[in-house]
Design a protein around this motif. Structure first.
Motif, PDB file in Angstrom:
ATOM      1  N   ILE A  81       0.882  -1.214  -0.035  1.00 30.99           N
ATOM      2  CA  ILE A  81       0.184  -0.040  -0.043  1.00 30.99           C
ATOM      3  C   ILE A  81       0.621   1.338   0.244  1.00 30.99           C
ATOM      4  N   ALA A  82       1.079   2.041  -1.167  1.00 27.30           N
ATOM      5  CA  ALA A  82       1.483   3.202  -1.181  1.00 27.30           C
ATOM      6  C   ALA A  82       0.737   4.469  -1.236  1.00 27.30           C
ATOM      7  N   ARG A  83       1.473   5.416  -0.868  1.00 25.78           N
ATOM      8  CA  ARG A  83       0.366   6.582  -0.753  1.00 25.78           C
ATOM      9  C   ARG A  83       1.328   8.020  -0.976  1.00 25.78           C
ATOM     10  N   SER A  84       0.627   8.947  -1.672  1.00 27.08           N
ATOM     11  CA  SER A  84       1.331  10.180  -1.947  1.00 27.08           C
ATOM     12  C   SER A  84       0.809  11.269  -0.678  1.00 27.08           C
ATOM     13  N   HIS A  85       1.367  12.309  -0.538  1.00 29.74           N
ATOM     14  CA  HIS A  85       0.779  13.382   0.496  1.00 29.74           C
ATOM     15  C   HIS A  85       0.415  14.422  -0.212  1.00 29.74           C
ATOM     16  N   LEU A 147       6.890  14.146  -8.133  1.00 30.26           N
ATOM     17  CA  LEU A 147       8.051  13.253  -7.182  1.00 30.26           C
ATOM     18  C   LEU A 147       7.089  12.350  -6.241  1.00 30.26           C
ATOM     19  N   GLU A 148       6.090  12.989  -5.637  1.00 25.49           N
ATOM     20  CA  GLU A 148       5.350  12.371  -4.628  1.00 25.49           C
ATOM     21  C   GLU A 148       4.808  10.816  -5.156  1.00 25.49           C
ATOM     22  N   ALA A 154       7.704   3.893  -6.596  1.00 29.68           N
ATOM     23  CA  ALA A 154       8.900   3.055  -6.702  1.00 29.68           C
ATOM     24  C   ALA A 154       8.874   1.997  -5.414  1.00 29.68           C
ATOM     25  N   THR A 155       8.012   2.133  -4.760  1.00 27.54           N
ATOM     26  CA  THR A 155       7.908   1.213  -3.663  1.00 27.54           C
ATOM     27  C   THR A 155       7.222  -0.177  -4.226  1.00 27.54           C
ATOM     28  N   GLY A 156       6.801  -0.223  -5.398  1.00 27.66           N
ATOM     29  CA  GLY A 156       6.354  -1.408  -6.004  1.00 27.66           C
ATOM     30  C   GLY A 156       4.968  -1.732  -5.320  1.00 27.66           C
ATOM     31  N   PRO A 157       3.914  -0.772  -5.382  1.00 24.85           N
ATOM     32  CA  PRO A 157       2.529  -1.033  -4.943  1.00 24.85           C
ATOM     33  C   PRO A 157       1.725  -1.771  -5.495  1.00 24.85           C
ATOM     34  N   GLN A 158       0.620  -2.429  -4.606  1.00 24.02           N
ATOM     35  CA  GLN A 158      -0.618  -3.029  -5.389  1.00 24.02           C
ATOM     36  C   GLN A 158      -1.665  -1.942  -5.387  1.00 24.02           C
ATOM     37  N   ILE A 159      -1.629  -1.263  -4.411  1.00 20.35           N
ATOM     38  CA  ILE A 159      -2.336  -0.092  -4.349  1.00 20.35           C
ATOM     39  C   ILE A 159      -1.704   1.283  -4.139  1.00 20.35           C
ATOM     40  N   LEU A 160      -2.213   2.193  -4.760  1.00 12.68           N
ATOM     41  CA  LEU A 160      -1.820   3.568  -4.790  1.00 12.68           C
ATOM     42  C   LEU A 160      -2.944   4.517  -4.236  1.00 12.68           C
TER      43      LEU A 160
END
Ligand SMILES: Nc1ncnc2c1ncn2[C@@H]1O[C@H](COP(=O)(O)OP(=O)(O)OP(=O)(O)O)[C@@H](O)[C@H]1O
Ligand SMILES: [Mg+2]
Length: 241
Positions: A81-85, A147-148, A154-160
């Protein structure tokens, strides 16, 4: 499509204030869902609970069948699970590449070479290779937002989980962003995207979740959700169009 993320009964209080009130949310594999609502509706707070940045006051979050309600953002990032701020927070004195490399190394726990390749690929997808060696602190807001996205990717997420990465874009830039996000979906990544710019969002998502005052007031196929009387009322009331 199998369900990848399920949140049930999510409530988040800050002292006496309830920012998110008993929200159920789910995401299927490779689905793209938009979240809209007036300022202060609780969109970012919900995203923070899904990402593990805040523990919920009540409710559970399940990812890939496992209860992750109490795991922190770093653990959830490693799970996919990756997120942008909403407010970009790059390491200002590091280059664009270094920022992405740190995310690739720490987020995905990747080996050095794999993290390097992943960083390059992420920068390429986000159209940032040409500025990879610039210090992050020299970037304008648009590139910081990009960049966010690159760091999350870059973390290789399944969910963004994306929080207002499109604000302030020109039409051409928005079109580029839509192309990038469609490409990510083509790679099997599911997307949750909070965005005020509806015409951009609607080019990507097939389901819309409309929030107001901490609750989901309508959801479904975008056109139908937006036509819901409660949504019309919330938007008219806030002056957002
Ligand atoms: N850490 C916090 N402490 C106290 N109150 C908070 C905190 N985070 C959010 N809130 C409050 O919770 C409410 C929802 O905030 P949130 O940031 O989730 O809204 P939002 O829908 O993302 O709004 P915007 O469109 O402006 O980004 C707001 O009233 C906000 O002031
Ligand atoms: Mg927000």
């Amino acid at each position: 499509m199998p369900r990848v993320l399920t949140a049930v009964g999510i409530t988040k209080r800050f002292n006496a204030f309830t920012a998110v009130a008993d929200v159920d949310f789910h995401l299927d594999a490779n689905e793209a869902v938009g979240i809209v609502g007036p300022n202060g509706a609780g969109k970012t707070t919900l995203l923070n609970v899904l990402a593990g940045s805040y523990p919920p006051t009540a409710g559970t979050v399940t990812f890939g069948g496992a209860d992750v309600s109490r795991s922190n953002a770093a653990d959830r990032c490693r799970l996919g699970i990756a997120r942008s701020h909403q407010i970009p927070r790059p390491f200002g004195n590091m280059t664009v590449f270094e920022n992405v490399f740190v995310a690739a190394s720490m987020g995905a726990g990747a080996a050095r070479e794999q993290a390097y390749d992943g960083s390059i690929e992420s920068l390429r997808l986000c159209g940032m290779l040409a500025i990879a060696n610039r210090k992050a602190e020299t970037l304008g807001l648009l590139d910081r937002k990009r960049l966010e996205l690159a760091r999350a990717l870059a973390t290789g997420p399944q969910i963004l989980l994306l929080d207002e990465i499109g604000g302030g874009l020109t039409d051409a830039e928005a079109a580029e962003l839509v192309t990038i996000i469609r490409e990510l979906r083509g790679r099997g990544i599911a997307i949750v995207w909070i965005e005020h710019i509806l015409h951009v969002l609607l080019q990507v998502v097939e389901r819309l979740v409309c929030m107001d005052a901490g609750r989901i007031i309508a959801q479904g196929v975008p056109e139908e959700a937006l036509a819901h009387p409660a949504v019309v009322e919330a938007y008219l009331g806030s002056g957002v169009t």
